[in-house]
Design an enzyme around this catalytic site. Structure first.
Site: not given
Ligand code: PGA
Length: 251
Positions: A8, A10, A97, A99, A170, A176, A215
């Site tokens: 992803n 983003k 997701h 976000e 997740e 993140g 992560s």
């Molecule tokens: P990350 O994000 O690996 O940076 O924690 C995962 C995601 O948002 O799908």
């Protein structure tokens, strides 16, 4: 069932950078990818066509989008339809997701509309679910997952092709942040997601993939991917560099 390694990206990368990273990744992985694995890159809308082009002919590579609007076409300024994504080479898209839920204010109901509409339009869907830290502390893990899964899958046909419906667990506190969920936490959450899928879809639920995200890095990927009910990973930060993501994919 192939394990899925999804990147992803983003809101990162110009078309030039995206094309370059995709080509570099395909080169690093080529000939080394285990037969039961596939890789998906989910770039920004503007980079979908360039990434699809860069990956043409790369076996076991797929392209996905990060978002869409649940209508075929019309007066929806700034939005994009599943048909438009299919047109530029995306075969999957994310819904739900964290976000989009927590930064962009997307509701459970909207996630449900998108998931069903995307599937009906011919896209595969990766439906993301996960609890916030305060919800976990309040012992609400299962109630949050149940609410998000029921709402997200409310209008999905029970006979949906199980290869085209992927769930991603997740935990919001692990995205993140560098905090990865422990094996016990992942096992519990994934077992719960599987039980919900069995309840909703019956036998075909065993063929639906459940990804872990939050992560994931080269040094924890192999341990996570080996856990029961973990059928792949959804990776943000560590997917942006071809070399780093290739070490996850080949872990
Ligand atoms: P990350 O994000 O690996 O940076 O924690 C995962 C995601 O948002 O799908």
């Amino acid at each position: 069932m192939k394990k899925l390694f999804a990147a992803n990206w983003k809101m990162h990368k110009t078309t030039f950078e995206a094309r370059q990273t995709a080509a570099e990744l395909a080169g690093l992985v080529s000939g080394k990818l285990k037969a039961d694995r596939e890789v998906m890159i989910l770039p920004t809308f503007t980079a979908l066509a360039p990434v699809a082009e860069a990956l043409r002919g790369a076996a076991s590579f797929l392209v996905g989008a990060q978002n869409f609007y649940p209508q075929k076409q019309g007066a929806f300024t700034g939005e994009i339809s599943p048909g438009m994504l299919l047109d530029v080479g995306a075969s999957f898209a994310l819904t739900g997701h964290s976000e989009r839920r927590h930064v962009l204010g997307e509701t459970d109901a909207m996630v449900g509309l998108k998931t069903a509409f995307g599937l009906e339009s011919g896209l595969g869907i990766i439906l993301c679910v996960g609890e916030k830290l305060e919800e976990r502390k309040a012992d609400e893990l299962e109630s949050v997952l149940e609410r998000q899964i029921r709402a997200g899958l409310r209008d999905v046909a029970v006979d949906v092709d199980p290869q085209r419906l992927v769930l991603a667990y997740e935990p919001v506190w692990a995205i993140g942040t560098g905090l990865v969920a422990g094996a016990k936490e992942i096992l519990e959450a994934h077992a719960f997601v599987r039980r919900m899928l069995v309840e909703i879809f019956g036998l075909s639920a065993s063929q639906m993939r459940i990804l872990y995200g939050g992560s994931v890095k080269p040094d924890n990927a192999s341990e996570i991917i080996a856990l029961d009910n973990v059928d792949g990973v959804l990776v943000g930060g560590a997917s942006l560099k071809a070399d780093e993501f290739s070490r996850i994919v080949l872990a």
